[in-house]
Design a protein around this motif. Structure first.
Motif, mmCIF file in Angstrom:
data_model
loop_
_atom_site.group_PDB
_atom_site.id
_atom_site.type_symbol
_atom_site.label_atom_id
_atom_site.label_comp_id
_atom_site.label_asym_id
_atom_site.label_seq_id
_atom_site.Cartn_x
_atom_site.Cartn_y
_atom_site.Cartn_z
ATOM 1 N N GLU A 268 0.454 -1.062 -0.168
ATOM 2 C CA GLU A 268 -0.153 -0.043 -0.085
ATOM 3 C C GLU A 268 0.512 1.395 -0.227
ATOM 4 O OE1 GLU A 268 -2.430 -0.231 3.333
ATOM 5 O OE2 GLU A 268 -4.003 -1.820 2.478
ATOM 6 N N PRO A 269 0.426 2.723 -0.740
ATOM 7 C CA PRO A 269 1.166 3.791 -0.410
ATOM 8 C C PRO A 269 1.509 3.723 0.722
ATOM 9 C CG PRO A 269 -0.779 3.663 -2.237
ATOM 10 C CD PRO A 269 -1.335 2.700 -0.627
ATOM 11 N N THR A 270 2.438 4.603 1.167
ATOM 12 C CA THR A 270 2.787 4.937 2.750
ATOM 13 C C THR A 270 2.446 6.034 2.858
ATOM 14 O OG1 THR A 270 4.849 6.608 2.075
ATOM 15 C CG2 THR A 270 4.811 3.452 2.316
ATOM 16 N N GLU A 271 2.674 6.972 4.236
ATOM 17 C CA GLU A 271 2.709 8.107 4.596
ATOM 18 C C GLU A 271 3.523 9.164 4.273
ATOM 19 O OE1 GLU A 271 -1.044 8.748 8.177
ATOM 20 O OE2 GLU A 271 0.766 7.139 8.361
ATOM 21 N N VAL A 272 4.766 8.903 3.802
ATOM 22 C CA VAL A 272 6.096 9.032 3.590
ATOM 23 C C VAL A 272 5.647 10.391 3.100
ATOM 24 C CG1 VAL A 272 6.582 8.863 1.544
ATOM 25 C CG2 VAL A 272 8.710 9.025 2.872
ATOM 26 N N ASP A 273 4.940 11.181 2.214
ATOM 27 C CA ASP A 273 5.229 12.455 1.755
ATOM 28 C C ASP A 273 4.239 13.698 2.868
ATOM 29 O OD1 ASP A 273 5.386 12.257 -0.783
ATOM 30 O OD2 ASP A 273 3.409 11.475 -1.182
ATOM 31 N N PHE A 274 3.850 12.541 4.067
ATOM 32 C CA PHE A 274 3.586 13.632 5.205
ATOM 33 C C PHE A 274 4.250 13.618 6.682
ATOM 34 C CE2 PHE A 274 -0.575 12.032 2.849
ATOM 35 C CZ PHE A 274 -1.717 13.173 2.594
ATOM 36 N N ILE A 275 5.406 13.420 6.740
ATOM 37 C CA ILE A 275 6.622 12.910 7.226
ATOM 38 C C ILE A 275 6.920 13.492 6.790
ATOM 39 C CG2 ILE A 275 7.735 11.384 8.741
ATOM 40 C CD1 ILE A 275 5.147 9.896 8.659
ATOM 41 N N HIS A 295 16.297 12.515 0.031
ATOM 42 C CA HIS A 295 16.653 10.911 -0.554
ATOM 43 C C HIS A 295 15.715 10.036 -0.148
ATOM 44 C CE1 HIS A 295 19.614 8.235 -2.378
ATOM 45 N NE2 HIS A 295 19.299 7.949 -0.765
ATOM 46 N N LEU A 296 15.137 10.345 1.235
ATOM 47 C CA LEU A 296 14.575 8.808 2.033
ATOM 48 C C LEU A 296 13.207 9.193 1.829
ATOM 49 C CD1 LEU A 296 15.648 9.137 6.162
ATOM 50 C CD2 LEU A 296 15.792 7.315 4.336
ATOM 51 N N THR A 297 12.658 10.491 1.618
ATOM 52 C CA THR A 297 10.957 9.653 0.599
ATOM 53 C C THR A 297 11.665 9.477 -0.474
ATOM 54 O OG1 THR A 297 10.840 12.186 1.553
ATOM 55 C CG2 THR A 297 9.640 11.746 -0.177
ATOM 56 N N ARG A 298 12.248 9.690 -1.567
ATOM 57 C CA ARG A 298 12.160 9.308 -3.045
ATOM 58 C C ARG A 298 12.255 7.385 -3.119
ATOM 59 N NH1 ARG A 298 15.940 12.696 -4.400
ATOM 60 N NH2 ARG A 298 17.451 11.446 -4.268
ATOM 61 N N LEU A 299 13.912 6.927 -1.832
ATOM 62 C CA LEU A 299 13.543 5.796 -2.010
ATOM 63 C C LEU A 299 12.059 4.560 -1.042
ATOM 64 C CD1 LEU A 299 17.015 5.463 0.183
ATOM 65 C CD2 LEU A 299 16.647 4.907 -1.939
ATOM 66 N N ILE A 300 11.518 5.822 -0.800
ATOM 67 C CA ILE A 300 10.161 5.446 0.235
ATOM 68 C C ILE A 300 9.255 4.807 -1.398
ATOM 69 C CG2 ILE A 300 8.397 5.131 1.413
ATOM 70 C CD1 ILE A 300 10.327 4.221 2.808
ATOM 71 N N HIS A 301 9.009 5.485 -1.937
ATOM 72 C CA HIS A 301 8.277 5.744 -3.527
ATOM 73 C C HIS A 301 9.308 5.321 -4.556
ATOM 74 C CE1 HIS A 301 5.292 9.327 -2.881
ATOM 75 N NE2 HIS A 301 6.716 10.032 -2.084
ATOM 76 N N GLN A 302 9.905 4.153 -4.001
ATOM 77 C CA GLN A 302 10.821 3.330 -4.621
ATOM 78 C C GLN A 302 10.159 2.609 -4.711
ATOM 79 O OE1 GLN A 302 14.399 3.765 -4.941
ATOM 80 N NE2 GLN A 302 14.675 5.729 -6.967
ATOM 81 N N ALA A 303 10.534 1.865 -3.276
ATOM 82 C CA ALA A 303 9.579 1.001 -1.965
ATOM 83 C C ALA A 303 8.194 0.814 -2.246
ATOM 84 C CB ALA A 303 10.414 1.185 -0.944
#
Length: 308
Positions: A268-275, A295-303
């Motif tokens: 499922e999509p994460t909440e990384v954009d809000f964090i 960089h972390l935001t980009r890595l999470i979106h890749q995951a």
């Protein structure tokens, strides 16, 4: 008073049990029919930090039902990404002055409700407690802590909210009112900026994070950026104190798997954009570079996309 918990995740189940113990008309509203059906059939099973198990029969309904009752107050415990979808539905079923309590990680959730509710109805909630959903009708309280509630858009507490907090607050349910939650919101955001993406990317429970090679340096890089951005927003954060908080959370919720890790495991999509993403966005507006959070935001979106 009919209090609703909208969302049957770990935190939602924990608060549904607590609210039902004090407000008999409490209703849990679930995302799926299957969870509603299981709780209706079995009741809710809650395992405390001491390992003791309790069972509670609970009024429960599916969010898609056309027969939702009128709600006098709502604890909203769904993920940030769900908020735009439920805001108009809540406007249909809430009483005119019903307060909403937003329990989401990250920043910005209140904006989804402002087209439908007055600013004075919207409250933020911050918690340091840990919970783990073991099944649709089964939750474990995994980390003791405290919770705070405050107006999301400024202003005073309504009498309804004051009453609700007073009736809930006890030694076993430490919940407090706070006129200005911004400091606590940013402190919680900083903790989430470290724990959520790193546990998700490294696939670790919270307690294993401090033992991971490279953790300390990554933590310092992330916290340094969050503190700089917060300072530009008028919020002073101490990296030293935040470091202590993170290590404390990892100890107290050692068996927990962060919500971001659980989201990735479920595809499922994460909440990384809000964090982390929120830190990046505010940093850009304020002229503060945030390469590590970016960089972390980009890595999470890749995951999320299943790519390396």
């Amino acid at each position: 008073m009919r209090v609703a918990v909208w969302g049957g995740g770990s935190l939602g189940l924990l608060w549904a049990d607590r609210l039902a113990g004090r407000f008999p008309e409490t209703i849990l509203i679930t995302r799926t029919r299957a969870q509603r059906d299981e709780i209706e059939a079995r009741g809710l099973r809650v395992t405390g930090i001491d390992g003791a198990c309790d069972h509670r029969d609970l009024q429960v309904e599916w969010a898609g039902s056309e027969r939702l009752p009128r709600l006098d107050a709502v604890f909203i415990t769904v993920k940030q990404r769900i908020l735009p979808r439920i805001a108009p539905r809540l406007a249909e079923v809430c009483s005119p002055s019903a307060p909403l309590f937003l329990w989401q990680n990250g920043l910005g959730g209140e904006r989804f409700f402002l087209p439908y509710f007055s600013p004075g109805q919207i409250y933020r909630a911050v918690t340091t407690e840990g919970a783990l959903r073991k099944g649709p009708a089964d939750v474990c309280h995994t980390g003791s802590g405290e919770s705070w509630v405050g107006p999301a858009c400024g202003g005073d507490f309504s009498p309804v909210v004051e009453r609700l907090i007073q009736e809930l607050s006890s030694e076993s349910v430490p919940i407090h009112s706070a006129a200005d939650l911004r400091q606590r919101v940013w402190e919680k955001l900083a903790v989430n900026c470290v724990i959520n993406p790193l546990t998700a990317l490294w696939k670790l429970p919270n307690g294993a994070l401090p033992e991971r090679d490279g953790f300390s340096s990554r933590m310092e890089e992330i916290l340094g950026e969050v503190a700089q951005v917060a300072r530009m927003e008028g919020i002073p954060l101490s990296v030293v104190e935040l470091r202590k908080k993170i290590l404390s959370v990892c100890r107290r919720t050692a068996t927990n798997r962060s919500s971001m890790l659980q989201d990735l495991d479920r595809g499922e999509p994460t909440e990384v954009d809000f964090i982390n993403g929120a830190v990046v966005e505010i940093g850009r507006k304020r002229g503060v570079p945030t390469p590590h959070n970016e960089h972390l935001t980009r890595l999470i979106h890749q995951a999320e996309g299943g790519t390396d």
